[in-house]
Design a protein around this motif. Sequence first.
Motif, mmCIF file in Angstrom:
data_model
loop_
_atom_site.group_PDB
_atom_site.id
_atom_site.type_symbol
_atom_site.label_atom_id
_atom_site.label_comp_id
_atom_site.label_asym_id
_atom_site.label_seq_id
_atom_site.Cartn_x
_atom_site.Cartn_y
_atom_site.Cartn_z
ATOM 1 N N SER A 151 0.818 -1.219 0.000
ATOM 2 C CA SER A 151 0.000 0.000 0.000
ATOM 3 C C SER A 151 0.847 1.262 0.000
ATOM 4 C CB SER A 151 -0.921 0.016 1.222
ATOM 5 O OG SER A 151 -1.802 -1.079 1.203
ATOM 6 N N THR A 204 0.331 9.297 5.192
ATOM 7 C CA THR A 204 -0.914 8.679 5.660
ATOM 8 C C THR A 204 -1.077 8.862 7.164
ATOM 9 O OG1 THR A 204 -0.578 7.043 3.898
ATOM 10 C CG2 THR A 204 -2.324 6.593 5.475
ATOM 11 N N GLU A 217 -9.264 3.095 9.610
ATOM 12 C CA GLU A 217 -9.110 3.312 8.166
ATOM 13 C C GLU A 217 -7.645 3.193 7.753
ATOM 14 O OE1 GLU A 217 -12.704 6.302 6.869
ATOM 15 O OE2 GLU A 217 -11.180 7.085 8.252
ATOM 16 N N ILE A 221 -6.080 0.577 4.994
ATOM 17 C CA ILE A 221 -5.182 0.945 3.892
ATOM 18 C C ILE A 221 -4.008 -0.028 3.829
ATOM 19 C CG2 ILE A 221 -3.526 2.688 3.091
ATOM 20 C CD1 ILE A 221 -5.508 4.824 4.101
ATOM 21 N N SER A 224 -5.237 -3.416 2.582
ATOM 22 C CA SER A 224 -5.704 -3.428 1.188
ATOM 23 C C SER A 224 -4.598 -3.839 0.222
ATOM 24 C CB SER A 224 -6.224 -2.046 0.797
ATOM 25 O OG SER A 224 -5.148 -1.127 0.630
ATOM 26 N N ASN A 228 -3.184 2.731 -4.355
ATOM 27 C CA ASN A 228 -4.134 3.762 -4.786
ATOM 28 C C ASN A 228 -4.844 4.419 -3.604
ATOM 29 O OD1 ASN A 228 -3.636 3.379 -7.549
ATOM 30 N ND2 ASN A 228 -5.103 1.695 -7.663
ATOM 31 N N PHE A 229 -4.843 3.750 -2.445
ATOM 32 C CA PHE A 229 -5.508 4.307 -1.265
ATOM 33 C C PHE A 229 -4.595 5.238 -0.469
ATOM 34 C CE2 PHE A 229 -7.951 0.321 -1.943
ATOM 35 C CZ PHE A 229 -9.198 0.898 -2.152
ATOM 36 N N LYS A 231 -3.058 8.528 -0.331
ATOM 37 C CA LYS A 231 -3.374 9.770 -1.037
ATOM 38 C C LYS A 231 -2.313 10.856 -0.914
ATOM 39 C CE LYS A 231 -7.423 8.179 -2.252
ATOM 40 N NZ LYS A 231 -7.668 7.796 -3.666
#
Length: 252
Positions: A151, A204, A217, A221, A224, A228-229, A231
Amino acid sequence: MRFFIELSYNGKHFFGWQIQKKVNTVEEKLEYCLSKLLKTSINIVGASRTDKGVHAKQMFAHFDYEKKIKNDFVNRLNVFLPNSIKVFNIFPVKKNFHARFNAIKRTYKYYLTREKNPFNQDFSWYCFYPLNIQKMNEASKKIMEYQDFSSFCKKKRTNKNQSVKENNICQIYHAHWYEYNNVLCFTIEANRFLRSMVRSIIGTLIDVGRNKISINEFIKIIESQNSNFCKFIVPACGLFLTQILYPEDIFL
């Protein structure tokens, strides 16, 4: 013979460590100066591949050279190198030891300033957002529970713009924020790091500190395994490679 070279550099004017076409890199400058002074073609291998603009307080690299290196060589090399690079030491090691693959731990530090200062802008990032440091440290502890950091890794691509499958497994030993004199410092230690991983993690964590995302959350991330998560990637100016550790039996 195989030699290790210990150095530091200001990464502001370099496009990272690794040699690239038509841009200024630390590896290119070091290879050029070594080759000129030793009067033979020298290829070096770095312990890490820092990104564009990232600094190093301690970096190691290795190169092979069949003659003895004189005691005054480090001084001569430093005169020849640009002011943004300093070599501390060159010493022989066992022939099979590798600067990158035999390193057992690497440490990075990232500096954020809470107060705007034009004299600090090359070595820290001015962050004016209100931040919840306690939440950021709670999230930092969660990092050490995971090993796959896909990630937070910038994907490599082929000439046909296809993603390259990589080993994104890292063992994180330490991750923590502390604050002093209007400076926030994040320290992270691991056996290895991925491309842009540290700056992606920090960005992050700052989203956590700004209450843009929750700790749950943040965990999602990580789980996942999808970059792409992620940001927000913090600027390179505040990031320093500060320490690289090797087994003691590396030295002759």
